[in-house]
Design a protein around this motif. Structure first.
Motif: not given
Length: 311
Positions: A45-60, A68-72, A86-94
């Protein structure tokens, strides 16, 4: 539309598979229909409970390196004067073939790389709301994925030490990078990443005594139940006052089966459904008036129960 909403997820999954296997999909709006179905049945889900607000700040991926498949992402803790994470995570859909090769090699699943899952968000919020549990304590997160709850504990509860562990080496690499990137947010708390597989025979690399064990949505894979129970018992036995705090949906009978294994191993547990008024309020909203914001929300699959385990 109402009939389509009531259609079972299993039926929708077969519909996607059938369409994918057809050599000539006929409807011109086939792609739109497939995407709509995927949104309804996907557990990512891209929604979730959203208790810890999250914002994409840097799409590598916007850079010159197309591999590169990461974003911050920036996570803002909903308490005064708390640092941002600030957490770097995998963001691609494959998924890459190499991902599955590593899963087979290390006998792990790939879910920790996919996203921060809703139960992890709720666990992070619960830990933040009960910071006194962790103050001056040594904490380990099992099956952490990107470890949002572990990072929240490290940044906002004055824990003495937080170990964020996972059995997937790729996940552990992300955790180590994110620890280094957020080192200024932890105060005096020691934060470590650890490769830790529940089925490994030698657990001497977890020689420390931990006061609190945390985990989210770690009981789904039944093949790992005995290993997980063995690890929890091993960690709990090292100190008389420790406990494990799990947040896990029922996921069919998977949670019940894990609790049976925990009982067989001499552990005691409590299961609480309504453990936080804000979590419960959002849960009821997803079931009722806020249904459209999380159309694939199902109580048994999406709502995490609170399990507290002791010896």
């Amino acid at each position: 539309m109402e009939n389509r909403r009531d259609e079972k997820a299993s039926s929708l999954r077969w519909k996607i598979l059938r369409s994918a296997l057809l050599s000539h999909p006929t409807p011109s709006n086939y792609e739109d229909q497939s995407q709509m179905i995927i949104k309804r049945i996907s557990r990512r889900t891209t929604h979730g409970f959203n208790f810890i607000p999250c914002q994409l700040i840097d799409d590598e991926r916007d850079g010159s390196d197309s591999s590169t498949r990461d974003a911050r992402f920036c996570y803002t803790l909903p308490i005064p004067h708390a640092p941002q994470l600030f957490l770097t995570q995998r963001v691609d859909n494959r998924a890459d073939l190499s991902d599955f090769e590593k899963c087979n090699r290390y006998n792990v699943d790939n879910t920790g790389l996919v996203c921060n899952w809703p139960s992890e968000d709720v666990l992070a919020f619960y830990c933040l709301s009960h910071a006194n549990i962790f103050r001056s304590k040594k904490v380990i997160e099992l099956g952490s994925g990107y470890g949002l709850a572990g990072f929240v504990i490290a940044a906002a509860t004055e824990a003495s030490e937080v170990v964020i562990s996972d059995g997937n080496p790729q996940v552990v690499d992300y955790t180590q990078r994110n620890i280094e990137a957020n080192s200024g947010s932890f105060g005096d708390t020691i934060v470590k990443a650890m490769m830790f597989h529940w089925n490994q025979e030698d657990v001497s690399n977890v020689a420390d005594k931990f006061d609190v064990i945390i985990a989210s949505d770690c009981t789904f894979f039944k093949d790992f139940h005995r290993g997980l129970a063995r690890v929890v018992k091993h960690l709990l036995s090292k100190t008389g006052s420790s406990e494990a705090i799990f947040l896990s949906p029922k996921r069919g009978n998977s949670l019940d089966l894990f609790l049976e294994v925990a009982k067989e191993n001499g552990m005691h547990f409590t299961v609480t459904e309504n453990y936080d008024k804000e979590v419960w309020k959002r849960h009821e909203g997803f079931l009722n008036e806020d249904r459209d914001s999380w159309p694939n929300y199902e109580k048994g699959h999406s709502y995490p129960l609170l399990i507290r385990i002791t010896l």
